[in-house]
Design a protein around this motif. Sequence first.
Motif, PDB file in Angstrom:
ATOM      1  N   ALA A   1      -2.247   8.879  -8.909  1.00 56.35           N
ATOM      2  CA  ALA A   1      -1.155   8.274  -8.131  1.00 56.35           C
ATOM      3  C   ALA A   1      -0.853   6.858  -8.627  1.00 56.35           C
ATOM      4  CB  ALA A   1      -1.515   8.264  -6.646  1.00 56.35           C
TER       5      ALA A   1
ATOM      6  N   GLY B   1       7.435   2.305  -1.596  1.00 52.10           N
ATOM      7  CA  GLY B   1       6.470   1.273  -2.010  1.00 52.10           C
ATOM      8  C   GLY B   1       6.784   0.731  -3.395  1.00 52.10           C
TER       9      GLY B   1
ATOM     10  N   VAL C   1       0.861  -1.186   0.000  1.00 56.16           N
ATOM     11  CA  VAL C   1       0.000   0.000   0.000  1.00 56.16           C
ATOM     12  C   VAL C   1       0.894   1.232   0.000  1.00 56.16           C
ATOM     13  CG1 VAL C   1      -1.978   1.171   1.014  1.00 56.16           C
ATOM     14  CG2 VAL C   1      -1.661  -1.284   1.389  1.00 56.16           C
TER      15      VAL C   1
ATOM     16  N   SER D   1      -3.617   5.851  -3.900  1.00 54.00           N
ATOM     17  CA  SER D   1      -4.786   6.550  -3.366  1.00 54.00           C
ATOM     18  C   SER D   1      -5.693   7.179  -4.421  1.00 54.00           C
ATOM     19  CB  SER D   1      -4.312   7.611  -2.377  1.00 54.00           C
ATOM     20  OG  SER D   1      -3.319   8.388  -2.974  1.00 54.00           O
TER      21      SER D   1
ATOM     22  N   LYS E   1      -1.971   5.902   9.039  1.00 53.68           N
ATOM     23  CA  LYS E   1      -1.546   4.505   9.121  1.00 53.68           C
ATOM     24  C   LYS E   1      -2.485   3.683  10.009  1.00 53.68           C
ATOM     25  CE  LYS E   1       3.445   5.111   8.244  1.00 53.68           C
ATOM     26  NZ  LYS E   1       3.809   4.653   6.898  1.00 53.68           N
TER      27      LYS E   1
ATOM     28  N   ILE F   1       2.739   3.930   3.085  1.00 55.73           N
ATOM     29  CA  ILE F   1       2.108   5.230   2.800  1.00 55.73           C
ATOM     30  C   ILE F   1       2.847   6.320   3.589  1.00 55.73           C
ATOM     31  CG2 ILE F   1      -0.114   4.113   2.346  1.00 55.73           C
ATOM     32  CD1 ILE F   1      -1.153   5.442   4.980  1.00 55.73           C
ATOM     33  N   VAL F   2       2.348   7.552   3.495  1.00 61.54           N
ATOM     34  CA  VAL F   2       2.978   8.680   4.206  1.00 61.54           C
ATOM     35  C   VAL F   2       3.159   8.385   5.697  1.00 61.54           C
ATOM     36  CG1 VAL F   2       2.328  10.583   2.714  1.00 61.54           C
ATOM     37  CG2 VAL F   2       0.660   9.686   4.334  1.00 61.54           C
TER      38      VAL F   2
ATOM     39  N   GLY G   1       4.923   5.052  -3.618  1.00 65.38           N
ATOM     40  CA  GLY G   1       5.878   6.162  -3.714  1.00 65.38           C
ATOM     41  C   GLY G   1       7.298   5.633  -3.813  1.00 65.38           C
TER      42      GLY G   1
HETATM   43  P1  NAD Z   1       6.327   8.818  -0.543  1.00 62.67           P
HETATM   44  O1  NAD Z   1       5.709  10.107  -0.192  1.00 62.67           O
HETATM   45  O2  NAD Z   1       7.331   8.741  -1.659  1.00 62.67           O
HETATM   46  O3  NAD Z   1       5.191   7.732  -0.870  1.00 62.67           O
HETATM   47  C1  NAD Z   1       4.007   7.592  -0.142  1.00 62.67           C
HETATM   48  C2  NAD Z   1       2.931   7.142  -1.130  1.00 62.67           C
HETATM   49  O4  NAD Z   1       1.787   6.716  -0.397  1.00 62.67           O
HETATM   50  C3  NAD Z   1       2.472   8.244  -2.082  1.00 62.67           C
HETATM   51  O5  NAD Z   1       2.647   7.793  -3.415  1.00 62.67           O
HETATM   52  C4  NAD Z   1       0.995   8.461  -1.721  1.00 62.67           C
HETATM   53  O6  NAD Z   1       0.188   8.739  -2.854  1.00 62.67           O
HETATM   54  C5  NAD Z   1       0.641   7.112  -1.122  1.00 62.67           C
HETATM   55  N1  NAD Z   1      -0.487   7.129  -0.171  1.00 62.67           N
HETATM   56  C6  NAD Z   1      -0.718   8.009   0.827  1.00 62.67           C
HETATM   57  N2  NAD Z   1      -1.819   7.662   1.511  1.00 62.67           N
HETATM   58  C7  NAD Z   1      -2.292   6.513   0.939  1.00 62.67           C
HETATM   59  C8  NAD Z   1      -3.386   5.656   1.197  1.00 62.67           C
HETATM   60  N3  NAD Z   1      -4.230   5.898   2.205  1.00 62.67           N
HETATM   61  N4  NAD Z   1      -3.553   4.575   0.405  1.00 62.67           N
HETATM   62  C9  NAD Z   1      -2.711   4.307  -0.608  1.00 62.67           C
HETATM   63  N5  NAD Z   1      -1.645   5.091  -0.895  1.00 62.67           N
HETATM   64  C10 NAD Z   1      -1.434   6.173  -0.131  1.00 62.67           C
HETATM   65  O7  NAD Z   1       6.979   8.275   0.832  1.00 62.67           O
HETATM   66  P2  NAD Z   1       8.152   7.210   1.033  1.00 62.67           P
HETATM   67  O8  NAD Z   1       9.451   7.931   1.147  1.00 62.67           O
HETATM   68  O9  NAD Z   1       7.983   6.113   0.049  1.00 62.67           O
HETATM   69  O10 NAD Z   1       7.795   6.663   2.501  1.00 62.67           O
HETATM   70  C11 NAD Z   1       6.772   5.722   2.730  1.00 62.67           C
HETATM   71  C12 NAD Z   1       6.991   5.077   4.092  1.00 62.67           C
HETATM   72  O11 NAD Z   1       8.282   4.442   4.127  1.00 62.67           O
HETATM   73  C13 NAD Z   1       6.958   6.044   5.280  1.00 62.67           C
HETATM   74  O12 NAD Z   1       6.362   5.378   6.373  1.00 62.67           O
HETATM   75  C14 NAD Z   1       8.437   6.286   5.552  1.00 62.67           C
HETATM   76  O13 NAD Z   1       8.674   6.635   6.890  1.00 62.67           O
HETATM   77  C15 NAD Z   1       9.009   4.925   5.253  1.00 62.67           C
HETATM   78  N6  NAD Z   1      10.447   4.883   4.905  1.00 62.67           N
HETATM   79  C16 NAD Z   1      10.986   5.842   4.105  1.00 62.67           C
HETATM   80  C17 NAD Z   1      12.342   5.757   3.762  1.00 62.67           C
HETATM   81  C18 NAD Z   1      12.972   6.779   2.856  1.00 62.67           C
HETATM   82  O14 NAD Z   1      14.216   6.781   2.744  1.00 62.67           O
HETATM   83  N7  NAD Z   1      12.200   7.608   2.172  1.00 62.67           N
HETATM   84  C19 NAD Z   1      13.129   4.693   4.229  1.00 62.67           C
HETATM   85  C20 NAD Z   1      12.520   3.700   5.014  1.00 62.67           C
HETATM   86  C21 NAD Z   1      11.183   3.819   5.349  1.00 62.67           C
END
Ligand code: NAD
Length: 284
Positions: free
Chosen positions: A39, A16, A10, A35, A96, A89-90, A13
């Motif tokens: 997207a 994911g 889910v 979402s 979450k 997701i965010v 980004g």
């Molecule tokens: P991102 O902003 O690139 O991606 C998040 C995606 O989730 C977006 O595409 C958004 O459209 C989608 N989204 C939001 N709400 C949604 C919903 N209800 N249903 C479906 N899709 C939904 O963020 P990211 O950097 O990929 O981070 C995602 C998670 O991974 C976060 O929890 C972050 O803490 C964690 N994380 C990030 C990193 C990093 O280096 N960026 C490393 C490890 C973990």
Amino acid sequence: MTSIERVGVVGGGLMGSGIAEVNARAGKDVIVVESSPAAVEAARQRLESSLKRAESRGKIESADAVLAQVRVVDDLTALADRDIVIEAIVEDEQAKTDLFRRLDEIVTSPDAILASNTSSIPIMKLAVATKRPTHVLGVHFFNPVPVLKLVELVPSLMTDEATTERARAFVQDDLGKTAIDCQDRAGFVVNALLIPFILSAIRMFESGFASAEDIDHGLVLGAAHPQGPLALADLIGLDTVKAVAESLYEEFKEPLYAAPPLLARMVEAGLLGRKTGRGFYTYG
Ligand code: NAD
């Protein structure tokens, strides 16, 4: 131990789409849920361009064959038959917990694992949003997911051992990653050590003790780090560094986790590192 073949992700980004890619490359049947239709399209393109890159570098034979393993949709109920769902997701606690509540209603198999890629939200808060806290755990990948080998496995106090062992077999044997075990504490292992290190480098720079270049050269040439802490902060994004520091400070109340004023000012100024073209260094 039953194997995991049907994988749901889910959020498509940065993380994911990478998680979907490594699963598809491992031959899993993958559904990514985004979402909105826009997207969905963005996630599909992210996945496709990463796979085409892998193909052109000879890492995979056919991007199209791997893409055929993945469906990207905007309907959460598509995940009903999944063996594992990995949430990416965010980083927003309310979003979450709402999602875990819905996944608990949607995913039918009582053996299914509900995993989160969160970097800082306690797994326990997600577990108690469901009626199956024994099957909820953190599976924390690193960016870029197709390249970095580490996964932190984070059971909560309620996760049963069978779930953790099944997740370990999945990430190690199926995805080819290396798992380390962490307690359900902010920062897990890597960020709890890395973030105070970066903050120390920022304080050193802020105090005028040494230049950014000299701090980074010091760690690269004197401690064999692949890049210095300030260049690494620019790569991670200074907003992310600050957010993780704040969650560590909130959890432990230790000064070493407190974001220095310079970091706050840079984030307020929009100097977020590579992604905005300027942080401790200037880019492109
Ligand atoms: P991102 O902003 O690139 O991606 C998040 C995606 O989730 C977006 O595409 C958004 O459209 C989608 N989204 C939001 N709400 C949604 C919903 N209800 N249903 C479906 N899709 C939904 O963020 P990211 O950097 O990929 O981070 C995602 C998670 O991974 C976060 O929890 C972050 O803490 C964690 N994380 C990030 C990193 C990093 O280096 N960026 C490393 C490890 C973990």
